[in-house]
Structure formats: structure tokens, C-alpha cells
Design an enzyme around this catalytic site. Structure first.
Site, PDB file in Angstrom:
ATOM      1  N   LYS A 179       0.880  -1.187   0.000  1.00 15.51           N
ATOM      2  CA  LYS A 179       0.000   0.000   0.000  1.00 15.51           C
ATOM      3  C   LYS A 179       0.909   1.225   0.000  1.00 15.51           C
ATOM      4  CE  LYS A 179      -1.991   2.992   2.003  1.00 15.51           C
ATOM      5  NZ  LYS A 179      -1.755   4.409   1.623  1.00 15.51           N
ATOM      6  N   GLU A 255       8.873   1.023  11.373  1.00 20.95           N
ATOM      7  CA  GLU A 255       9.982   1.988  11.220  1.00 20.95           C
ATOM      8  C   GLU A 255       9.345   3.356  11.321  1.00 20.95           C
ATOM      9  OE1 GLU A 255      13.147   1.468  10.918  1.00 20.95           O
ATOM     10  OE2 GLU A 255      13.207  -0.671  10.470  1.00 20.95           O
ATOM     11  N   CYS A 289      13.724  10.345   8.263  1.00 22.17           N
ATOM     12  CA  CYS A 289      13.413   9.920   9.635  1.00 22.17           C
ATOM     13  C   CYS A 289      14.610  10.029  10.566  1.00 22.17           C
ATOM     14  CB  CYS A 289      12.861   8.505   9.620  1.00 22.17           C
ATOM     15  SG  CYS A 289      13.920   7.375   8.732  1.00 22.17           S
ATOM     16  N   GLU A 386       8.899  15.957  16.068  1.00 15.84           N
ATOM     17  CA  GLU A 386       9.506  15.732  14.754  1.00 15.84           C
ATOM     18  C   GLU A 386       8.923  16.748  13.772  1.00 15.84           C
ATOM     19  OE1 GLU A 386       8.444  12.162  12.558  1.00 15.84           O
ATOM     20  OE2 GLU A 386      10.554  11.882  12.116  1.00 15.84           O
TER      21      GLU A 386
HETATM   22  P1  NAD Z   1       1.832   8.274   7.895  1.00  7.34           P
HETATM   23  O1  NAD Z   1       1.965   7.443   9.102  1.00  7.34           O
HETATM   24  O2  NAD Z   1       0.788   9.315   7.881  1.00  7.34           O
HETATM   25  O3  NAD Z   1       1.566   7.389   6.615  1.00  7.34           O
HETATM   26  C1  NAD Z   1       2.350   6.276   6.297  1.00  7.34           C
HETATM   27  C2  NAD Z   1       1.516   5.265   5.549  1.00  7.34           C
HETATM   28  O4  NAD Z   1       0.513   4.776   6.422  1.00  7.34           O
HETATM   29  C3  NAD Z   1       0.780   5.813   4.325  1.00  7.34           C
HETATM   30  O5  NAD Z   1       0.821   4.832   3.304  1.00  7.34           O
HETATM   31  C4  NAD Z   1      -0.633   5.992   4.823  1.00  7.34           C
HETATM   32  O6  NAD Z   1      -1.618   5.900   3.823  1.00  7.34           O
HETATM   33  C5  NAD Z   1      -0.744   4.814   5.784  1.00  7.34           C
HETATM   34  N1  NAD Z   1      -1.796   4.967   6.798  1.00  7.34           N
HETATM   35  C6  NAD Z   1      -2.314   6.111   7.304  1.00  7.34           C
HETATM   36  N2  NAD Z   1      -3.274   5.824   8.192  1.00  7.34           N
HETATM   37  C7  NAD Z   1      -3.376   4.466   8.261  1.00  7.34           C
HETATM   38  C8  NAD Z   1      -4.175   3.565   9.011  1.00  7.34           C
HETATM   39  N3  NAD Z   1      -5.093   3.996   9.871  1.00  7.34           N
HETATM   40  N4  NAD Z   1      -3.964   2.243   8.846  1.00  7.34           N
HETATM   41  C9  NAD Z   1      -3.024   1.777   7.990  1.00  7.34           C
HETATM   42  N5  NAD Z   1      -2.262   2.584   7.234  1.00  7.34           N
HETATM   43  C10 NAD Z   1      -2.418   3.923   7.368  1.00  7.34           C
HETATM   44  O7  NAD Z   1       3.310   8.846   7.696  1.00  7.34           O
HETATM   45  P2  NAD Z   1       3.873   9.655   6.471  1.00  7.34           P
HETATM   46  O8  NAD Z   1       3.305  11.007   6.580  1.00  7.34           O
HETATM   47  O9  NAD Z   1       3.645   8.916   5.211  1.00  7.34           O
HETATM   48  O10 NAD Z   1       5.478   9.639   6.734  1.00  7.34           O
HETATM   49  C11 NAD Z   1       6.096  10.505   7.625  1.00  7.34           C
HETATM   50  C12 NAD Z   1       6.497   9.768   8.893  1.00  7.34           C
HETATM   51  O11 NAD Z   1       7.160   8.540   8.602  1.00  7.34           O
HETATM   52  C13 NAD Z   1       7.502  10.531   9.719  1.00  7.34           C
HETATM   53  O12 NAD Z   1       7.132  10.453  11.072  1.00  7.34           O
HETATM   54  C14 NAD Z   1       8.820   9.813   9.485  1.00  7.34           C
HETATM   55  O13 NAD Z   1       9.777   9.949  10.471  1.00  7.34           O
HETATM   56  C15 NAD Z   1       8.388   8.420   9.326  1.00  7.34           C
HETATM   57  N6  NAD Z   1       9.373   7.676   8.541  1.00  7.34           N
HETATM   58  C16 NAD Z   1      10.158   6.743   9.162  1.00  7.34           C
HETATM   59  C17 NAD Z   1      11.119   6.031   8.461  1.00  7.34           C
HETATM   60  C18 NAD Z   1      11.975   4.991   9.123  1.00  7.34           C
HETATM   61  O14 NAD Z   1      12.617   4.226   8.438  1.00  7.34           O
HETATM   62  N7  NAD Z   1      12.026   4.898  10.425  1.00  7.34           N
HETATM   63  C19 NAD Z   1      11.273   6.252   7.099  1.00  7.34           C
HETATM   64  C20 NAD Z   1      10.460   7.194   6.485  1.00  7.34           C
HETATM   65  C21 NAD Z   1       9.507   7.898   7.222  1.00  7.34           C
END
Ligand code: NAD
Length: 486
Positions: A179, A255, A289, A386
Site C-alpha cells: 500500500k 519503522e 526519519c 519531529e
Molecule cells: P503516515 O503514518 O501518515 O503514513 C504512512 C503510511 O501509512 C501511508 O501509506 C498511509 O496511507 C498509511 N496509513 C495512514 N493511516 C493508516 C491507518 N489507519 N492504517 C493503515 N495505514 C495507514 O506517515 P507519512 O506522513 O507517510 O510519513 C512521515 C512519517 O514517517 C515521519 O514520522 C517519518 O519519520 C516516518 N518515517 C520513518 C522512516 C523509518 O525508516 N524509520 C522512514 C520514512 C519515514
């Protein structure tokens, strides 16, 4: 220039299909804020179909799970070859859909191709143990694929996340439903077509773009999904663990975000530390991140460091991500741009000193001038939350005794760094800091051969490194009665 958009449908069982509901959503280019195209919007009905396809592919004899491991390795290498062949187009599309500078996109793709080959080579090294068990039993372990895995991707590095998760799951013998993030669905669809071209059997990889609250949530609640591998925010990570608990206790790896401390001690080389600290927080528009978003500088070099940090930030060329001479592109979306600008306003209101940048650039696209704040204190919002944007927060550090307490004073624990010429300080820091990734006299670090993941709210499990495949494996203990003598 707009890259050719080839795929906008759902990819299920190696077929391109519309969403059952017929719904679509738009994806925008952050450079101009204009519509690139509409993409099929999957929801529960489509996730059900994709999970059925992945389940059938998992159970069908000798197609994936029971394929010779050397063949899985060969097919994953073929997939890597195709990404290599199309790297230029993939980088252009990533840059257009996400706002990542074209050089950065190419660099990420190159490094992920290396990881794919490394990970493919683990496929035929998955082996159990023979156990010297008590009693008259011959006991050994089998490591076997977990089953159908849901892979949920963030928007900040779409190709890297797709490739890392898919390759690891497939090396283990699992089948997957991916997804992608709704802000950046396009490169995942191109990669899906390459999976098919590589000869990976139908149903092994399925890609369903859609909203998190519909497609994402359906995947996490699905009773036939054995595992979710998620990268994204802490907030959604917690929802995913909750969904696992409410359904079939599926395995979850997370992650998540970070608020990573980078410490510059008095004995460090200031010029070097300034350069690494800037790259550590401004790379990819700060949408990383492991961004070094809490920068502690010891008092006797503080003023010199701050002055040079401002000069370094001013050198960053912000502009069209398709232009390789630019360093920084736009934030991924208007919402993220507003969120980052909101943090900058809060920083000013709470008394941090904004020394450069921090304003929106122009009215088209989502560009922000790299910002440097000095005199930030531990209790300020910009030192705690963050930001995920181009904002450097510099805090003053007086004594060595403060280092660990202040570095660990966060709910996150992803990455941490220190610049010092004192080996004892470096070793003690590495031992006691609460972070999954530690850097000494460099920042950031993320070699694909090393495990990557966090402590505390930064997540559960590790990607990359030799251990990565284990996250997708179940261990079975087998005991066979064995008489002591012939
Ligand atoms: P997000 O959590 O909003 O979304 C991530 C994914 O989750 C998207 O595909 C989204 O559609 C999905 N999602 C949203 N709500 C959901 C639900 N209720 N159930 C299942 N899936 C759902 O995060 P983002 O805005 O896409 O990314 C930014 C965040 O990700 C930051 O906090 C960043 O630090 C973190 N990040 C971490 C790493 C790592 O490796 N640790 C890498 C990249 C980003």
C-alpha cells in the site's frame, strides 16, 4: 518536464485493474502544486482481492514459497537488473511525484539496487540449527516464510521503501500486498510492472494505492495477513499494533519517526561538524526519519559553530528538483509545508532565535528556505517534536555530564551522533545512547549491510543487514524420536 505516466491502476495478480468502487484520487507535483494524474483508489474490496491473490500465490506449490531458494535469488536479481535499466526514468518520476532532487533520487536508487542484490543473496542462506536437546530426540529448527505480508509505505522515500520491504519479504519466501502512500503512488506502480517483467509469479506482489484510513486500515485488519511491515508516523504505527491485537495478532514491524540528537563536543573539528550537521538535517528537504533535528553544541565552540552553520545553510540552493544543480526541492505537499512553517512560527514564539530562512519561497509549489534556529532549549516544541522539514535547531551544551541525559530525553530512539576526538567519550556514548543507529564523527549512517531501526517510539524490528530476512520468518522446532543405539 513531466515524465510519461504509464500506470495508474491497481496491480493485483499481475493484472492492471480499476478499483471495484471505480474511485480515483489525484497525485500532485510538489514543484508546482498541480495535478499529475488520477490513480485508482483501492479500499476494502480491493484489499480483499489482493490478499486472496497473495494467499493463493503463497500456498500454490512450488511457485514461490517452495521455489528453490536459488531461483528466488535469481528472480530478485533480475528485478534489480530491470530497476537498473530503468533507473533514469524511475528517478525522474520519483522526483516529479515526491519533490526529491533528481540527484538524491538517483543516489537512493543506486544504493537500493545494491541492497537488493545483497538481500537476494540471503535467500539461499536461510538455515536452521540442530539442537542438542535433552532426551532421545533429534531436534532441529526450520525457518519458514511468515505468509502474506502487508507492506505499508510512507511518502518521503517511496522507491527505497518499496524495494527494501518487497525484496526482504520475497527473499524470505513471503508474498505481499503493498500500500503506497497516497501522496506518492506512481513509482510503486512502475516497480509492480517490473516485478511482472522479471518473471516473479502472479500474486506474489500486489500493489493497491489508496487512503490509509481505507486501504491501509483494511490491510492491517485483514485476518489472512500474517504480518505488517510499516514505515511512517508513530501515530499510525500505534494504530497498526492495535489492529493486530484486535484481529489475528499478526506480526508487526514498525519503522517510525525520530528526533535524533547530534552532539558536537569542544574538541571536534568545527568545519567538518558544520558540514555533516547541515547535511544531516537538510537532506531531502528535512524529510528524513534520521534527520539530526536536535543539534547540541558545546559552549566553547558554540558561537563559532552557529555562525558557520548559518553560512552553510545559506549555501543550499533551493529550486526545481529536476535541476541537478539544486540541493533542496519542495516539501511533499501543501499540508506538510504548512505544518513545517507552523513549527517555525512556534519556534519564534517560544523564544528560539531564527538566524536565517524559515519563509515560504514564492507562491507556486511548496518550497521553504532552510531555517537555522539558535538558543533552542530542551523544553521548546521544535526541540521535542519531529518537524520533518528543513529546520536546524541548535541547543547549547555545557558539560560532558549533560550529554546522555539530554540526548536520551525524548520518546524517540532512531539515530544519534557525536563529533569528538575522545575515543572514550565516543565509546560511552555509543554504549549508553538510546538509539538504533549511532554515528561517530560522521552523520548520517545507513549502510545497507547494517541493521536499521529504532528504540522506544521509533519502532520495532530492523530492516537491512543480515537480520532483515528473519523479521519475515517463523521458526519451527522439530523433534524426532531417536533411539540412543542402533
Ligand atoms: P503516515 O503514518 O501518515 O503514513 C504512512 C503510511 O501509512 C501511508 O501509506 C498511509 O496511507 C498509511 N496509513 C495512514 N493511516 C493508516 C491507518 N489507519 N492504517 C493503515 N495505514 C495507514 O506517515 P507519512 O506522513 O507517510 O510519513 C512521515 C512519517 O514517517 C515521519 O514520522 C517519518 O519519520 C516516518 N518515517 C520513518 C522512516 C523509518 O525508516 N524509520 C522512514 C520514512 C519515514
Amino acid at each position: 518536464m513531466k515524465p510519461d505516466i504509464k500506470y495508474t491502476k491497481l496491480f493485483i495478480n499481475n493484472e492492471w485493474v480499476d478499483a471495484r468502487s471505480g474511485k480515483t484520487f489525484v497525485t500532485l507535483t510538489p514543484h508546482e502544486g498541480t495535478v499529475i494524474t488520477r490513480v485508482a483508489e483501492g479500499d476494502k474490496a480491493d484489499i480483499d482481492l489482493a490478499v486472496s491473490a497473495a494467499k493463493a500465490a503463497f500456498h500454490r506449490n512450488s511457485e514461490w514459497r517452495l521455489l528453490d531458494a536459488s531461483q528466488r535469488c535469481r528472480l530478485l536479481n533480475k528485478f534489480a537488473d530491470l530497476i537498473q535499466r530503468d533507473a533514469k526514468y524511475l528517478a525522474e518520476l520519483e522526483s516529479y511525484d515526491n519533490g526529491m532532487n533528481i540527484n538524491k533520487a538517483s543516489e537512493y536508487i543506486d544504493s537500493r539496487i545494491k541492497f537488493m542484490r545483497y538481500c537476494a543473496s540471503l535467500a539461499d542462506k536461510i538455515q536452521g540449527d540442530t539442537i542438542p536437546a535433552d532426551g532421545d530426540v533429534f531436534t532441529y529448527t526450520l525457518k519458514q516464510p511468515t505468509g502474506v505480508c502487508g507492506l505499508i509505505l510512507p511518502w518521503n522515500s517511496p522507491i527505497s521503501n518499496f524495494v527494501t520491504k518487497v525484496t526482504t519479504a520475497l527473499a524470505a519466501g513471503c508474498t505481499v500486498v503493498v500500500k503506497p502512500a497516497e501522496q506518492t503512488p506512481l513509482t510503486a506502480l512502475v516497480l509492480a510492472e517490473l516485478v511482472k517483467e522479471a518473471g516473479i509469479p502472479a500474486g506474489v506482489v500486489n500493489v493497491v494505492p489508496g487512503m490509509g484510513s481505507a486501504a491501509g486500515s483494511s490491510l492491517t485488519h485483514h485476518p489472512d495477513v500474517a504480518m505488517i511491515s510499516f514505515t511512517g508516523s508513530v501515530e499510525v504505527g500505534k494504530l497498526i499494533q492495535k489492529a493486530a491485537g484486535e484481529t489475528n495478532l499478526k506480526r508487526v514491524t514498525l519503522e517510525l519517526g525520530g528526533k535524533s540528537p547530534l552532539i558536537i563536543m569542544n574538541d571536534a573539528d568545527v568545519n567538518t561538524a558544520v558540514r555533516y550537521a547541515a547535511n544531516g538535517v537538510f537532506a531531502n528537504q528535512g524529510q528524513v526519519c534520521i534527520a539530526a533535528s536536535r543539534l547540541f553544541v558545546q559552549s566553547s565552540i558554540y558561537d563559532e559553530f552557529v555562525k558557520k552553520a548559518v553560512e552553510e545553510a545559506k549555501k543550499i540552493k533551493v529550486g526545481n528538483p529536476a535541476d541537478p544543480t539544486n540541493h533542496q526541492g519542495p516539501q511533499v505537499s501543501e499540508a506538510m509545508m504548512k505544518k513545517v512553517l507552523g513549527y517555525i512560527e512556534t519556534g519564534k514564539k517560544e523564544g528560539a532565535k531564527l538566524l536565517t530562512g524559515g519563509k515560504r519561497i514564492g507562491t507556486e509549489g511548496y518550497y521553504i528556505e532552510p531555517a537555522v534556529f539558535a538558543d533552542v532549549t530542551d523544553d521548546m516544541t521544535i526541540a521535542k517534536e519531529e518537524i520533518f522539514g528543513p529546520v536546524q535547531s541548535i541547543l547549547k551544551l555545557d558539560t560532558l555530564e549533560e550529554v546522555l541525559g539530554r540526548a536520551n530525553n525524548t520518546s524517540y530512539g532512531l539515530s544519534a551522533g557525536i563529533f569528538t576526538n575522545n575515543i572514550n567519550i565516543a565509546l560511552q556514548f555509543a554504549k549508553h545512547v538510546e538509539a538504533g543507529i549511532v554515528c561517530v564523527n560522521t552523520y548520517p549512517a545507513g549502510a545497507y549491510q547494517a541493521p536499521f531501526g529504532g528504540f522506544k517510539d521509533s519502532g520495532i524490528g530492523r530492516e537491512r543487514g543480515m537480520e532483515c530476512v528473519n523479521e519475515f520468518l517463523e521458526i519451527k522446532s522439530v523433534s524426532i524420536a531417536q533411539p540412543k543405539k542402533f
